[in-house]
Design an enzyme around this catalytic site. Structure first.
Site, PDB file in Angstrom:
ATOM      1  CE  LYS A  31     -29.627  49.216 -45.416  1.00 52.80           C
ATOM      2  NZ  LYS A  31     -29.329  50.087 -46.561  1.00 52.80           N
TER       3      LYS A  31
HETATM    4  O1  G3P Z   1     -30.230  52.604 -48.603  1.00 54.73           O
HETATM    5  C1  G3P Z   1     -31.591  52.658 -48.358  1.00 54.73           C
HETATM    6  C2  G3P Z   1     -32.325  53.861 -48.915  1.00 54.73           C
HETATM    7  O2  G3P Z   1     -31.710  55.040 -48.531  1.00 54.73           O
HETATM    8  C3  G3P Z   1     -32.693  53.776 -50.361  1.00 54.73           C
HETATM    9  O3  G3P Z   1     -33.185  54.979 -50.881  1.00 54.73           O
HETATM   10  O4  G3P Z   1     -33.805  56.415 -52.802  1.00 54.73           O
HETATM   11  O5  G3P Z   1     -33.597  53.938 -53.140  1.00 54.73           O
HETATM   12  O6  G3P Z   1     -35.503  54.885 -51.860  1.00 54.73           O
HETATM   13  P1  G3P Z   1     -34.068  55.054 -52.240  1.00 54.73           P
END
Ligand code: G3P
Length: 216
Positions: free
Chosen positions: A83
């Site tokens: 990633k």
């Molecule tokens: O892993 C990336 C993403 O899904 C993060 O989500 O909830 O931290 O905005 P969030």
């Protein structure tokens, strides 16, 4: 649509994988930090449970170090997906890994033009963050729509990995648009089954059956 879980919680991953609901896993530095587990060790464990893509994110911001970190991560297991952040260094590193047939996930995508760049760099996945756009008053789902249109126009093979999902409605909308993957917190995946009429229906069947005096 493939379901990825956005977590490093091994118990959750195991339980949901047993239900047949996990096609892959995504992690990020915040998720790993929150888990309190050793990064490489936990990625290895996850790769033993889930055969599909497991995203492990580089911390480096410079190309050379990204290659070093990404190479180390990719050696943990065949299904590790490196990633990388949506920066020029990240895209250059994406090209490097794509050329070596190592899966990549370009993350922190907030515009359709950024997604176009990820596809040009040969990314396996691009991660548009729906919830974080909603958080600042924008329409995260519009981004998924735009990327779907653009990728379909040119038959880009990069898969749209709808990320930063906060609730079941996000998954429904992303599925209707045709996002290839949705990565979600385990809690959101579990919420997908909920419907009050299902619960009422089960109660009613059980009550009627109790009165029927029969056995299976
Ligand atoms: O892993 C990336 C993403 O899904 C993060 O989500 O909830 O931290 O905005 P969030």
């Amino acid at each position: 649509m493939q379901f990825f879980v956005d977590t490093a919680d091994l118990n959750e991953i195991r339980e949901l994988a047993d239900l047949g609901m996990v096609d892959g896993v995504t992690t990020n530095p915040s998720i790993i930090a929150k888990s309190g587990q050793d990064f490489k060790k936990v990625i290895k464990e996850i790769c033993l449970i889930v055969k599909g893509s497991v995203s492990a994110e580089v911390i480096a911001t410079k190309y050379d170090q990204m290659i070093e970190e990404g190479t180390t991560l990719s050696k943990i297991a065949e299904n590790v997906t490196v990633k990388l952040p949506m920066t020029w260094d990240g895209l250059k590193a994406c090209k490097y890994f794509s050329e070596r047939e190592i899966m990549t996930n370009v993350t922190l995508c907030f515009s359709a033009n950024q997604a176009l760049l990820a596809a040009k760099a040969g990314a396996t996945y691009v991660s548009p963050f729906i919830g974080r756009l909603d958080d600042i008053g924008l329409q995260g789902m519009e981004l998924i729509k735009d990327i779907r249109d653009i990728y379909s126009n040119y038959m880009f093979e990069t898969q749209i990995l709808a990320a930063s999902i906060r609730h079941p409605e996000h998954i429904l909308e992303a599925a209707k648009i045709g996002a290839d993957v949705a990565t979600m917190p385990p809690k959101t995946l579990r919420q997908l089954i909920n419907h009050p009429l299902t619960d009422i229906g089960i109660d009613m069947f059980l009550k009627d059956w109790a009165n029927a005096n029969q056995k299976i």
